[in-house]
Design a protein around this motif. Structure first.
Motif, mmCIF file in Angstrom:
data_model
loop_
_atom_site.group_PDB
_atom_site.id
_atom_site.type_symbol
_atom_site.label_atom_id
_atom_site.label_comp_id
_atom_site.label_asym_id
_atom_site.label_seq_id
_atom_site.Cartn_x
_atom_site.Cartn_y
_atom_site.Cartn_z
ATOM 1 N N PHE A 21 0.835 -1.202 0.000
ATOM 2 C CA PHE A 21 0.000 0.000 0.000
ATOM 3 C C PHE A 21 0.874 1.258 0.000
ATOM 4 O O PHE A 21 0.710 2.149 -0.836
ATOM 5 C CB PHE A 21 -0.917 0.002 1.227
ATOM 6 N N SER A 24 3.352 1.457 -3.188
ATOM 7 C CA SER A 24 2.609 1.684 -4.434
ATOM 8 C C SER A 24 2.106 3.113 -4.519
ATOM 9 O O SER A 24 2.167 3.750 -5.582
ATOM 10 C CB SER A 24 1.431 0.709 -4.535
ATOM 11 N N LEU A 25 1.606 3.638 -3.394
ATOM 12 C CA LEU A 25 1.108 5.013 -3.366
ATOM 13 C C LEU A 25 2.246 5.994 -3.631
ATOM 14 O O LEU A 25 2.102 6.957 -4.398
ATOM 15 C CB LEU A 25 0.451 5.296 -2.021
ATOM 16 N N GLN A 26 3.393 5.733 -3.018
ATOM 17 C CA GLN A 26 4.567 6.578 -3.233
ATOM 18 C C GLN A 26 5.005 6.547 -4.693
ATOM 19 O O GLN A 26 5.323 7.579 -5.290
ATOM 20 C CB GLN A 26 5.712 6.085 -2.335
ATOM 21 N N MET A 28 3.150 5.871 -7.310
ATOM 22 C CA MET A 28 2.160 6.542 -8.148
ATOM 23 C C MET A 28 2.350 8.059 -8.110
ATOM 24 O O MET A 28 2.311 8.733 -9.148
ATOM 25 C CB MET A 28 0.741 6.181 -7.692
ATOM 26 N N PHE A 29 2.593 8.615 -6.923
ATOM 27 C CA PHE A 29 2.758 10.060 -6.811
ATOM 28 C C PHE A 29 4.017 10.546 -7.512
ATOM 29 O O PHE A 29 4.081 11.694 -7.955
ATOM 30 C CB PHE A 29 2.763 10.489 -5.338
ATOM 31 N N ALA A 318 0.888 0.862 -8.112
ATOM 32 C CA ALA A 318 0.837 2.276 -8.509
ATOM 33 C C ALA A 318 -0.176 2.476 -9.629
ATOM 34 O O ALA A 318 -0.917 3.473 -9.648
ATOM 35 C CB ALA A 318 2.227 2.733 -8.960
ATOM 36 N N PHE A 321 -3.695 2.389 -8.167
ATOM 37 C CA PHE A 321 -4.022 3.653 -7.499
ATOM 38 C C PHE A 321 -4.319 4.749 -8.520
ATOM 39 O O PHE A 321 -5.182 5.605 -8.304
ATOM 40 C CB PHE A 321 -2.879 4.081 -6.576
#
Length: 424
Positions: A21, A24-26, A28-29, A318, A321
């Motif tokens: 989590f 992947s979020l990191q 994507m950003f 990523a 998201f």
């Protein structure tokens, strides 16, 4: 394969839920700023760009058998012809060009699977690729300057706009030069956020669209025969398709770096034909839903290098998201309220970096401009491309960039290695 000690997660390693989590979020950003900037410049919906980026990445991972940790994001190489097409054909023309780009990738993929890839270097040597990349960056310079100075509401020069653009540019440079770790990898995103705050302080942001937007809403899909009835636009196809060969060389470069980073040979497993097919399929999907062409991202490689997380599961996360955020209506509305001087300030750097990348290609390959052949090829590409000397044949228009690319390839194939005056 044995797990390397210096790597947190190797290519085929699956993280636990918490790691997945957060990482992947990191990831994507780190792709977010560049991915949404392309549709803003062209006039497309940012939500669609996120959706096509995420779905395209998942399709790429599927085609490459989950062996290459590469992310597909909106490509800046096609911004010039897309901006022109948006004024003439609207999105239907861009869609056909985008699909054509993907088809070029698939055709080359098929050829590579049969005869190899050595011919690509012969058709597109550095003397062609370098100047074309320079053209892509510099031909957008006037757009960046206009965004940074002209208030669209009045049509006149606005000192506030110029101040916001300069502050945005300076802040982005600071993030790029003085931040370490993850923040150093997302200067575009941080520059947009900081520039947005500055623009708010200058009173040039309208929050009305954000307030009226729903939290959940479908992206503004542009599906042929559903949202519009397509007509064949040969000019759009022929303006965008040749540029696919330029992004293809970037793709090859990215795979080479990934090979070194992960200590694997992706040209052999899963094979260059599969990496090209994955990239092309991602663009075809984008063209059918309303997005811009996508391609592998250099930012992705930077994130892999600094985090030591090479897992395809994180890259896939990523992408998931990105698809999720494409359905957040208020986020898309917020992105669309980013004022033009913020985009202009970011563009000063971004377009300059693109042009500088072309210079780097020429320098790294030690192109000698005392050789007349090199001088002739680069001169033709630069002036025709930057000046946008487009070719109009009836209702079909070929962008200056496409004309420059085609002429560059032709000159490279027909000109002798040495001019008569250089022969001894």
């Amino acid at each position: 394969m044995t797990h390397r000690r210096d790597v947190v997660l190797d290519v085929d390693e699956r993280p636990n839920t918490g790691q997945w989590f957060g990482l992947s979020l990191q990831h994507m950003f780190s792709m977010f700023g560049s991915t949404v900037l392309v549709p803003i410049l062209v006039g497309l919906n940012p939500g669609i760009a996120l959706f096509s980026s995420g779905v395209g990445t998942l399709m790429y991972l599927l085609i490459t058998r989950h062996k290459i940790p590469a992310y597909m994001g909106s490509s800046f190489s096609f911004v010039v012809p897309m901006m022109a097409l948006m004024k003439s054909t609207g999105y239907p023309g861009i869609a056909q060009g985008t699909i054509a780009v993907g088809c070029v990738y698939l055709i080359v993929s098929l050829i590579v699977s049969q005869i190899g890839s050595a011919w690509i270097d012969k058709v597109l040597p550095p003397i062609i690729v370098g100047p074309i990349v320079i053209v892509i960056g510099l031909s957008l310079a006037s757009t960046a300057a206009k965004d940074a100075t002209i208030n669209a509401a009045t049509g006149h020069y606005d000192l506030r706009f110029f101040a916001v653009a300069m502050l945005t540019m300076v802040i982005t440079i600071i993030f790029n030069m003085y931040c370490k770790g993850f923040l150093g990898l997302i200067p575009i995103l941080m520059g947009i956020v900081a520039g947005y705050i500055v623009a708010c302080l200058f009173g040039i942001v309208d929050f009305t669209p954000v307030m009226h937007a729903h939290w959940f809403s479908l992206p503004h899909f542009q599906v042929p025969f559903v949202n519009y009835h397509p007509h064949l636009y040969w000019g759009a196809i022929l303006s965008m398709a040749p540029i696919a060969f330029v992004t293809m060389t970037e793709h090859l470069g990215h795979i080479m770096v990934l090979n070194e980073l992960t200590e694997r040979d992706f040209f052999k497993d899963p094979g260059l034909n599969r990496t090209l097919a994955g990239d092309g399929t991602a663009s075809i999907i984008a063209g059918f839903v309303g997005g811009p062409p996508v391609t592998s991202y250099g930012e992705n490689i930077g994130v892999l290098a600094i985090t030591k997380v090479h897992s395809v599961y994180v890259v896939g996360g990523a992408a998931i998201f990105a698809v999720f955020f494409s359905f957040v209506g208020k986020l898309s509305a917020l992105i669309e309220t980013i004022p033009s001087p913020v985009i202009g300030g970011i563009s000063f750097l971004l377009f300059g970096v693109i042009a500088s990348s072309g210079l780097r290609v020429l320098i790294e390959h030690k192109i000698d401009f005392n050789v007349k052949r090199n001088l002739m090829i680069s001169s033709v590409i630069l002036v025709i491309g930057i000046g946008n000397a487009y070719l109009q044949l009836g209702k079909y228009q070929f962008s200056g960039l496409a004309v420059a690319a085609i002429l560059g390839v032709i000159l490279n194939l027909i000109l002798p290695e040495k001019a008569r005056s250089e022969e001894h």
